[in-house]
Design a protein around this motif. Structure first.
Motif, PDB file in Angstrom:
ATOM      1  N   SER A 196       0.815  -1.221   0.000  1.00 22.77           N
ATOM      2  CA  SER A 196       0.000   0.000   0.000  1.00 22.77           C
ATOM      3  C   SER A 196       0.843   1.263   0.000  1.00 22.77           C
ATOM      4  O   SER A 196       0.306   2.358  -0.190  1.00 22.77           O
ATOM      5  CB  SER A 196      -0.920   0.012   1.222  1.00 22.77           C
ATOM      6  N   TYR A 212       3.533   1.841   2.535  1.00 22.65           N
ATOM      7  CA  TYR A 212       4.296   2.035   3.762  1.00 22.65           C
ATOM      8  C   TYR A 212       5.715   1.505   3.592  1.00 22.65           C
ATOM      9  O   TYR A 212       5.946   0.504   2.893  1.00 22.65           O
ATOM     10  CB  TYR A 212       3.635   1.311   4.936  1.00 22.65           C
ATOM     11  N   THR A 219      -5.354   0.970   5.508  1.00 25.73           N
ATOM     12  CA  THR A 219      -5.405   0.866   4.047  1.00 25.73           C
ATOM     13  C   THR A 219      -6.374   1.860   3.429  1.00 25.73           C
ATOM     14  O   THR A 219      -6.724   1.731   2.256  1.00 25.73           O
ATOM     15  CB  THR A 219      -5.801  -0.567   3.620  1.00 25.73           C
ATOM     16  N   ASN A 247      -5.863   4.763   2.442  1.00 24.99           N
ATOM     17  CA  ASN A 247      -5.252   5.501   1.333  1.00 24.99           C
ATOM     18  C   ASN A 247      -5.375   4.773  -0.002  1.00 24.99           C
ATOM     19  O   ASN A 247      -5.238   5.386  -1.063  1.00 24.99           O
ATOM     20  CB  ASN A 247      -3.771   5.782   1.634  1.00 24.99           C
ATOM     21  N   VAL A 248      -5.658   3.447   0.020  1.00 20.21           N
ATOM     22  CA  VAL A 248      -5.835   2.692  -1.227  1.00 20.21           C
ATOM     23  C   VAL A 248      -7.230   2.066  -1.275  1.00 20.21           C
ATOM     24  O   VAL A 248      -7.438   1.061  -1.960  1.00 20.21           O
ATOM     25  CB  VAL A 248      -4.742   1.603  -1.375  1.00 20.21           C
ATOM     26  N   SER A 249      -8.174   2.661  -0.537  1.00 19.69           N
ATOM     27  CA  SER A 249      -9.515   2.070  -0.469  1.00 19.69           C
ATOM     28  C   SER A 249     -10.231   2.104  -1.815  1.00 19.69           C
ATOM     29  O   SER A 249     -11.172   1.345  -2.035  1.00 19.69           O
ATOM     30  CB  SER A 249     -10.360   2.802   0.586  1.00 19.69           C
ATOM     31  N   ILE A 301       5.182   6.962   2.260  1.00 18.50           N
ATOM     32  CA  ILE A 301       3.914   7.657   2.067  1.00 18.50           C
ATOM     33  C   ILE A 301       3.612   8.480   3.316  1.00 18.50           C
ATOM     34  O   ILE A 301       4.142   8.224   4.395  1.00 18.50           O
ATOM     35  CB  ILE A 301       2.749   6.667   1.816  1.00 18.50           C
ATOM     36  N   GLU A 302       2.792   9.465   3.148  1.00 16.65           N
ATOM     37  CA  GLU A 302       2.381  10.254   4.308  1.00 16.65           C
ATOM     38  C   GLU A 302       1.432   9.399   5.145  1.00 16.65           C
ATOM     39  O   GLU A 302       0.394   8.955   4.650  1.00 16.65           O
ATOM     40  CB  GLU A 302       1.696  11.541   3.876  1.00 16.65           C
ATOM     41  N   THR A 303       1.818   9.161   6.379  1.00 19.04           N
ATOM     42  CA  THR A 303       0.982   8.329   7.246  1.00 19.04           C
ATOM     43  C   THR A 303      -0.371   9.004   7.449  1.00 19.04           C
ATOM     44  O   THR A 303      -0.429  10.145   7.899  1.00 19.04           O
ATOM     45  CB  THR A 303       1.650   8.116   8.615  1.00 19.04           C
ATOM     46  N   PRO A 304      -1.468   8.320   7.099  1.00 12.40           N
ATOM     47  CA  PRO A 304      -2.787   8.953   7.228  1.00 12.40           C
ATOM     48  C   PRO A 304      -3.096   9.313   8.676  1.00 12.40           C
ATOM     49  O   PRO A 304      -2.865   8.526   9.588  1.00 12.40           O
ATOM     50  CB  PRO A 304      -3.739   7.854   6.726  1.00 12.40           C
ATOM     51  N   PHE A 322      -6.268  10.854   9.395  1.00 14.65           N
ATOM     52  CA  PHE A 322      -7.712  10.661   9.507  1.00 14.65           C
ATOM     53  C   PHE A 322      -8.327  11.601  10.544  1.00 14.65           C
ATOM     54  O   PHE A 322      -9.123  11.184  11.372  1.00 14.65           O
ATOM     55  CB  PHE A 322      -8.044   9.212   9.884  1.00 14.65           C
ATOM     56  N   TYR A 367     -16.193   9.697   1.274  1.00 15.28           N
ATOM     57  CA  TYR A 367     -16.278   8.257   1.065  1.00 15.28           C
ATOM     58  C   TYR A 367     -17.728   7.797   1.135  1.00 15.28           C
ATOM     59  O   TYR A 367     -18.531   8.326   1.918  1.00 15.28           O
ATOM     60  CB  TYR A 367     -15.476   7.498   2.133  1.00 15.28           C
TER      61      TYR A 367
END
Length: 740
Positions: free
Chosen positions: A74, A76, A145, A147-149, A319-322, A324, A389
């Motif tokens: 994904s 990371y 996951t 970020n790739v949903s 990647i930028e850690t989400p 949320f 979403y």
């Protein structure tokens, strides 16, 4: 024969061609085996690959390998996965521990007294299908996951990926390479007996390691030049380590897995086998050492890996850690519900369509729904839509609505007890529950509840209970006549038989208002010969009356742990008006009892917490019914009527028609679930202390305790040494198991 002679030349030609491509820009495949907590060693391998600059072009995984592989695919980095893993409490995640604040008041009461719950089907008690439903684990996978949903084809991930699961109906291998990534790895890692199966595409799926614990076969068709494999399987267990059912099941599965691994390892160009034999599938507390072992095992192949990295000239970007902080939910679609309406589910989730919420609030909503125990699973998927979403959820409603529950307990007032409970949900309505406790032991009791849960509307409940115990007590505070023998303590029997009907509503999530009616038969007697010496009968009754009353209460409860609180606030205020009685001690005059308690818990450090509280009460009107006066002393919970704990004094040692009390506890969690605590309490109690201002005077009574507590699956085990400066006496209080 001629064809057989050609095979070695084909192999040599293919090998030579592969080596030529390695020099240019080799494509690397990565296969990750299953192994539970031992699979965390794969993070150590990935950290080393990243540090060297090795690019991975395709990943396959099974069980824990599917989890690590999917997150790496994904986007990371190995270093990010190391940080993510080290901050999680795996015990909470695996055990599906639902935060206390996610449960209703009724659900909290039930969750905090039963040690074991077994489903009943067709009048037969069954063992649960798993220790955990895996909801907390799935929530975590979904968050990580997100970020790739929007990616449904796993070959379109930043690194193409697939994983393996086992079809529990056919025993066949299932390749998961599309759909929801979180659901796929939840199915692939659903370890038998630990997690329940996952239903995907009408298939009942479990851990892929059952049929294929090293899924290298699919990588051979992906145009790869080098395959790196990480095998965290252990050897067969010796006789001394085959100590449980789970050990035996693992051993049986390993018979074929280890044999297959010997063949599959030959197709792996770089075969990394970390030394994790000393760890078990659930040794998550050793995560630091396991990850380090993965790094150590990879160092043996530094020359080969550096050569690959030099040919690839690649550096993986983190990647930028989400975070949320907020997510917008545009649409909510729920399927699978038959017994429960969509509005009921949304009411438990406590968020609506077109609403902006934090991911933490979303997770709390899921916990609210799961805490009802009306659903075996709540699988969901986020689909990116209009700067937010769409949420697609599928529920599987619990087929089991009948349960047998068990508990064990010992304390110095009620003594030894075994709790047998029968719980039946959806008896008459979709949202009702019936619960019947039989408490067998030195002081047998029972408790019956029937509750219709309407949430924020008016819920309806009925309760019937009997509590009884005997204890050596000073009778002076419980007797109305002056003509009784002068004795310090006598053996007394207490009996409380009460029935309630009430309605209750949630004003806010943790704020409940209750009003109702109660009928109570209260009896306090003695057959102690030292007391009966001047009476011409075999029993003396301090109280033997029926009481009719109305009551109301307001309760706020955000405490995180009933027995060892570290944060939250508790307030409970009650008013009870006794309007009729068959008073055995003379003419009855109506009276009211007002009481309240309040406490606040603070977390000072990760291990140190402070809990401070106050409690008080008084009687309005006729105060001659001394059996309903306030009593302080001892240590315990679930006292009946108006009795409460007080360190330094024996049970019911202090009695009066009004009191005020303050207490504080400092708790230090030495290691996980092991507590050392120091407590102090002070009180004024007597007759009319609020009328003569005695309640604001320096406290007349005080006590202290030093204790040790241990949280177990059967409830707390507590030992408290307590004393008082006034009495100059000291003693131990011991409690084992949940209070009931």
């Amino acid at each position: 024969m001629r064809n057989l002679l050609i095979i070695p030349f084909i192999f040599l030609f293919s090998w030579g061609f592969s080596q030529e491509k390695e020099v240019k820009n080799p494509r690397v495949g990565l296969v990750l085996s299953g192994g539970g907590a031992k699979g965390l060693a794969q993070i150590g391998v990935l950290k080393t690959l990243d540090s060297l600059g090795v690019r991975v072009d395709y990943i396959s995984g099974t069980s824990m390998g599917s989890v690590i592989g999917a997150l790496y695919a994904s986007g990371y980095t190995g270093k990010q996965l190391d940080s993510i893993v080290k901050k999680f409490d795996f015990q909470t995640i695996i055990n599906d521990e639902v935060p206390r604040e996610s449960k209703t008041f009724f659900e909290r009461k039930n969750a905090e007294k039963y040690a074991l719950s077994l489903p009943v089907n067709n009048f037969k008690i069954q063992l649960p299908s798993s220790i955990s439903r895996g909801q907390n684990m799935f929530n975590l996978f979904t968050k990580l996951t997100l970020n790739v949903s929007g990616v449904n084809d796993f070959s379109k991930l930043p690194i193409p990926f697939y994983c393996i699961a086992t079809d529990m109906q056919t025993g066949q291998e299932v390749v998961l390479n599309h759909g929801s990534l979180a659901q796929a790895i939840a199915a692939s890692s659903a370890l038998p007996t630990l997690f329940q199966p996952i239903t995907l595409d009408d298939k009942l799926l479990m851990d892929g390691g059952i049929v294929n614990n090293y899924p290298i076969e699919g990588l051979k068709s992906k145009d790869l030049d080098v395959i790196i494999g990480v095998d965290v399987q252990g050897p067969l267990l010796d006789t001394n380590r085959l100590n449980s059912v789970s050990d035996i099941l693992i051993q049986i599965n390993n018979f074929s897995a280890i044999k297959e691994m010997k063949a599959k390892a030959k197709f792996t160009d770089i075969y990394i086998h970390p030394n994790v034999n000393e760890y078990s599938l659930i040794s998550f507390e050793d995560k630091n050492e396991i990850i380090k072992n993965g790094e150590t095992a990879t160092e043996k192949f530094l020359d080969e890996l550096k050569a690959i990295a030099a040919a690839q000239n690649y550096q993986k970007e983190a990647i930028e850690t989400p975070h949320f902080d907020e997510i917008k939910i545009n649409k909510i679609e729920i399927t699978g519900n038959e017994k429960h309406t969509a509005s009921y589910i949304l009411g438990k989730l406590r968020f609506r369509r077109n609403e902006m919420i934090t991911y933490d609030d979303f997770s709390k909503g899921v916990n609210n729904l799961v805490a009802t125990n009306n659903f075996d699973s709540f699988l969901y998927k986020f689909s990116p839509s209009d700067q937010g979403y769409d949420l697609y959820a599928k529920v599987i409603e619990s087929k089991n609505t009948t349960f047998v529950k068990l508990g064990l307990h010992y304390d110095q007032l009620y003594k030894s007890a075994v709790l047998l409970n029968l719980t039946k949900k959806q008896l008459l309505l979709k949202n009702d529950v019936l619960s019947l406790d039989f408490i067998l032991g030195d002081n047998s009791r029972y408790n019956f509840d029937y509750y219709i849960d309407k949430g924020f509307y008016w819920s309806v409940g009925m309760n019937s209970r009997y509590i009884g115990f005997t204890h050596s007590t000073d009778p002076s505070g419980l007797i109305n006549t002056l003509n009784y023998p002068s004795v310090d303590k006598i053996q007394m029997s207490f009996s409380d038989f009460a029935h309630q009907f009430f309605v209750e509503t949630l004003i806010k999530k943790d704020l409940a208002l209750k009003i109702g009616l109660e009928f109570k038969n209260l009896k306090i007697t003695t057959t102690d010969n030292s007391f009966l010496a001047i009476f011409d009968n075999a029993e003396y009754k301090f109280e033997d009356s029926n009481f009719f009353s109305g009551f109301g209460s307001l309760k706020i409860d955000t405490i995180d742990n009933k027995y060892f609180p570290t944060r939250g606030f508790l307030f409970e205020g009650g008013f009870q008006y006794y309007f009729a009685s068959s008073n055995s001690n003379g003419n009855f005059n109506d009276f009211s009892i007002v009481k309240s308690q309040m406490s606040k818990a603070f977390k000072i450090t990760n291990q140190l917490s402070l809990n401070i509280g106050t409690e008080g009460g008084f009687i309005l009107g006729d105060s001659s019914t001394k059996a309903l006066h306030f009593g302080l002393g001892g240590y315990g919970q679930n006292y009946f009527n108006n009795f409460s704990s007080f360190y330094g004094y024996d049970y019911l040692a202090l009695i009066g028609d009004s009191f005020v009390k303050a207490d504080t506890t400092v708790d230090y969690e030495i290691i996980k679930n092991h507590h050392f605590n120091i407590s102090a309490n002070f009180a004024n109690i007597g007759e009319g202390i609020f009328l003569n201002n005695d309640w604001i005077q320096p406290p007349s009574y005080g006590g202290y305790s030093v204790g040790y507590g241990y949280e177990t699956i059967f409830g707390p085990i507590e030992v408290k040494y307590n004393w008082s400066d006034e009495t100059k006496k000291a003693s131990f209080f011991v409690n084992v198991g949940y209070w009931f």
